[in-house]
Design a protein around this motif. Structure first.
Motif, PDB file in Angstrom:
ATOM      1  N   PHE A 184       0.784  -0.873  -0.039  1.00  0.00           N
ATOM      2  CA  PHE A 184       0.103  -0.315  -0.151  1.00  0.00           C
ATOM      3  C   PHE A 184       0.646   1.110   0.488  1.00  0.00           C
ATOM      4  O   PHE A 184       2.091   1.275  -0.347  1.00  0.00           O
ATOM      5  CB  PHE A 184      -1.369   0.017   0.908  1.00  0.00           C
ATOM      6  N   HIS A 185       0.520   2.860   0.053  1.00  0.00           N
ATOM      7  CA  HIS A 185       1.379   4.092   0.416  1.00  0.00           C
ATOM      8  C   HIS A 185       1.317   4.791   1.444  1.00  0.00           C
ATOM      9  O   HIS A 185       1.392   3.839   2.614  1.00  0.00           O
ATOM     10  CB  HIS A 185       0.823   4.083  -1.233  1.00  0.00           C
ATOM     11  N   TYR A 186       0.700   5.831   1.277  1.00  0.00           N
ATOM     12  CA  TYR A 186       0.702   7.017   2.509  1.00  0.00           C
ATOM     13  C   TYR A 186      -0.871   6.419   3.177  1.00  0.00           C
ATOM     14  O   TYR A 186      -1.320   6.363   2.827  1.00  0.00           O
ATOM     15  CB  TYR A 186       0.786   8.317   1.480  1.00  0.00           C
ATOM     16  N   LEU A 187      -0.026   6.986   4.228  1.00  0.00           N
ATOM     17  CA  LEU A 187      -1.183   7.276   5.186  1.00  0.00           C
ATOM     18  C   LEU A 187      -1.229   8.308   5.479  1.00  0.00           C
ATOM     19  O   LEU A 187      -0.212   9.394   5.825  1.00  0.00           O
ATOM     20  CB  LEU A 187      -0.013   6.905   7.264  1.00  0.00           C
ATOM     21  N   SER A 188      -2.347   9.526   5.453  1.00  0.00           N
ATOM     22  CA  SER A 188      -2.500  10.164   5.349  1.00  0.00           C
ATOM     23  C   SER A 188      -1.860  11.136   6.298  1.00  0.00           C
ATOM     24  O   SER A 188      -2.055  10.570   7.570  1.00  0.00           O
ATOM     25  CB  SER A 188      -3.915  10.336   5.637  1.00  0.00           C
ATOM     26  N   LEU A 189      -1.182  12.710   5.765  1.00  0.00           N
ATOM     27  CA  LEU A 189      -0.731  12.820   6.771  1.00  0.00           C
ATOM     28  C   LEU A 189      -1.491  13.744   8.181  1.00  0.00           C
ATOM     29  O   LEU A 189      -0.646  13.917   9.228  1.00  0.00           O
ATOM     30  CB  LEU A 189       0.218  14.714   5.922  1.00  0.00           C
ATOM     31  N   HIS A 190      -3.119  14.196   7.783  1.00  0.00           N
ATOM     32  CA  HIS A 190      -3.771  14.517   7.935  1.00  0.00           C
ATOM     33  C   HIS A 190      -3.869  13.818  10.018  1.00  0.00           C
ATOM     34  O   HIS A 190      -4.788  14.647  10.442  1.00  0.00           O
ATOM     35  CB  HIS A 190      -5.157  15.500   8.085  1.00  0.00           C
ATOM     36  N   TYR A 199       1.240  15.158  12.816  1.00  0.00           N
ATOM     37  CA  TYR A 199       0.276  16.403  12.706  1.00  0.00           C
ATOM     38  C   TYR A 199      -1.594  16.154  13.151  1.00  0.00           C
ATOM     39  O   TYR A 199      -1.215  17.463  13.303  1.00  0.00           O
ATOM     40  CB  TYR A 199       0.312  16.271  11.031  1.00  0.00           C
ATOM     41  N   LEU A 200      -1.539  15.308  13.949  1.00  0.00           N
ATOM     42  CA  LEU A 200      -2.315  14.964  13.822  1.00  0.00           C
ATOM     43  C   LEU A 200      -3.568  16.030  14.822  1.00  0.00           C
ATOM     44  O   LEU A 200      -4.969  16.714  14.306  1.00  0.00           O
ATOM     45  CB  LEU A 200      -3.301  14.069  14.100  1.00  0.00           C
ATOM     46  N   ARG A 250     -10.619  18.431   9.900  1.00  0.00           N
ATOM     47  CA  ARG A 250     -12.114  18.658   8.100  1.00  0.00           C
ATOM     48  C   ARG A 250     -11.367  17.275   8.122  1.00  0.00           C
ATOM     49  O   ARG A 250     -10.149  16.437   8.677  1.00  0.00           O
ATOM     50  CB  ARG A 250     -11.735  19.242   7.536  1.00  0.00           C
ATOM     51  N   ASP A 251     -13.122  16.252   7.961  1.00  0.00           N
ATOM     52  CA  ASP A 251     -12.677  15.376   7.552  1.00  0.00           C
ATOM     53  C   ASP A 251     -11.920  15.420   5.601  1.00  0.00           C
ATOM     54  O   ASP A 251     -12.244  16.275   4.710  1.00  0.00           O
ATOM     55  CB  ASP A 251     -14.296  14.670   7.314  1.00  0.00           C
ATOM     56  N   LEU A 252     -11.068  14.474   5.598  1.00  0.00           N
ATOM     57  CA  LEU A 252     -10.761  14.095   3.553  1.00  0.00           C
ATOM     58  C   LEU A 252     -11.103  12.680   3.521  1.00  0.00           C
ATOM     59  O   LEU A 252     -10.206  12.194   3.526  1.00  0.00           O
ATOM     60  CB  LEU A 252      -9.585  14.779   4.404  1.00  0.00           C
TER      61      LEU A 252
END
Ligand SMILES: *Cc1c(COP(=O)(O)O)cnc(C)c1O
Length: 379
Positions: free
Chosen positions: A320-326, A331-332, A338-340
């Motif tokens: 798999f690839h990126y774990l969301s940065l937000h 950074y959490l 906001r939900d993405l």
């Protein structure tokens, strides 16, 4: 059955000869002959105004953050579905990252949702062309002009890819490419900064050379050099450039091969998309394909986990690839909350298949058969 790795760096054979030349010339610091050869190769092939090799794409983005004079409190808009290196150079200078959701159909940022994220503090938009597939640059540049913002393209994955007839990396004020071992053409670690807006050329050279005007000195434009600005050491050894130059000479061959592999996956798996069992990469008609990543989008996290397991049982490594940065640990609590949802979907459902120069047709078929069987047995 053979083990099929996810990636296998490709060496053309000429790298070692060129590196030997740097030994023989006793010239291994930065900005030697091979660096110059790489600079003019990229400038000629893609019409980039000014190219500067750097020690990594991350460092090219750090140079961008310095060139844009990023300060505490400035806001920078970028996708959340990206590598940490898109964000870190700006965070290091005190910027607040405003994450933009991906599109529903692709990991690229949803350009229609950028405008409402722009405030008085916004300074920069960073499009990341995921898998070398272009973002809608026209829409991004219209916003940049309207609100007086800078654009640096994170073109880490984009060598030899196009937006309409323009090479990716030639449109933003600046662009950053990567030659990390996992990219299409490589030098182990390495990258380049492309400067399209001439106002940044002189200062980019200075920042890259520890804040000195040494580049001008070497060209004989001034008779002594000194400390004139902030900066760091962002130029790679000429040994790295020698490696990269060998890869440049095989660029067309490498690209042809990678695109063939990509197309072969697409043709063999499109039946699954037609039957709505998974999604294949979305290529808008303004974007070319440079064969950097071939990915599929599974229905949900569970399905992806099962499929990874099934491929692994067949000695195939898919990742798999990126774990969301937000949602990252770092950074959490800095994210605005906001939900993405599209970002989350790609974090959970996107799966990359093996793609490297030496991947043969038999292996591609073996991989596709496992995936085809996996989905047909589920039905
Ligand atoms: C690989 C990559 C980078 C980092 O490149 P380095 O050369 O390793 O610094 C940054 N952004 C994206 C989107 C990448 O894929």
């Amino acid at each position: 059955m053979n083990n099929i790795p996810f990636n296998k760096p490709y060496f053309t054979g000429k790298e070692i000869n060129f590196i030997s030349e740097t030994f023989n010339n006793k010239k291994i610091a930065g900005d030697g002959d091979f660096t110059k050869k790489c600079h003019s190769f990229f400038e000629k092939k893609y019409g980039f105004k000014k190219v500067l090799l750097t020690t990594s794409c991350t460092d090219a983005l750090e140079m961008a953050a310095i060139l844009f004079d990023i300060k505490e409190g400035d806001e920078v808009i970028m996708p959340s579905y990206t590598f940490v290196s898109t964000a870190n150079p700006f965070v290091l200078r005190g910027a607040k990252i405003i994450f933009c959701d991906s599109q529903e159909c692709s990991p690229n940022m949803d350009t229609s949702s950028i405008e409402k994220l722009i405030t008085q503090k916004t300074k920069v938009i960073i499009p990341v062309h995921y898998a070398g597939i272009a973002c809608n640059m026209e829409e991004i540049m219209v916003l940049a002009n309207k609100y007086n913002l800078f654009v640096v393209e994170d073109a880490a994955q984009c060598i030899d890819s196009y937006y309409k007839e323009k090479p990716i990396g030639s449109i933003g004020h600046l662009a950053a490419f990567s030659f990390h071992e996992t990219k299409n053409i490589i030098s182990g670690e390495g990258g380049m900064l492309v400067v399209n807006d001439p106002q940044f050329i002189e200062r980019a050279e200075i920042i890259r050379e520890k804040g000195t005007n040494r580049s001008q000195f070497f060209r004989g434009e001034i008779d002594k050099y000194g400390w004139v600005d902030v900066g760091s050491s962002y130029l790679p050894s000429d040994m790295i450039a020698a490696f990269l130059y060998a890869q440049c000479l095989s660029l067309d061959d490498i690209q042809k091969k990678r695109v063939e592999i990509w197309n072969s996956y697409y043709d063999q798996l499109k039946i699954l998309e037609e039957n709505q069992l998974l999604k294949l990469p979305y290529l808008p008609n303004f974007a070319s394909n440079n064969g950097h990543i071939f990915y599929i989008v599974c229905k949900d996290l569970n399905e992806r986990t099962e499929l990874i397991k099934e491929l692994k049982n067949n000695h195939i490594s898919a990742v798999f690839h990126y774990l969301s940065l937000h949602k990252s640990e770092y950074y959490l609590n800095k994210h605005d909350g906001r939900d993405l949802p599209n970002t989350d979907k790609f974090t959970n459902c996107l799966l990359r298949l093996p793609l490297f120069y030496e991947l043969d047709n038999e292996s591609i078929k073996q991989i596709c058969d496992v995936i085809l069987n996996f989905y047909t047995s589920k039905k």
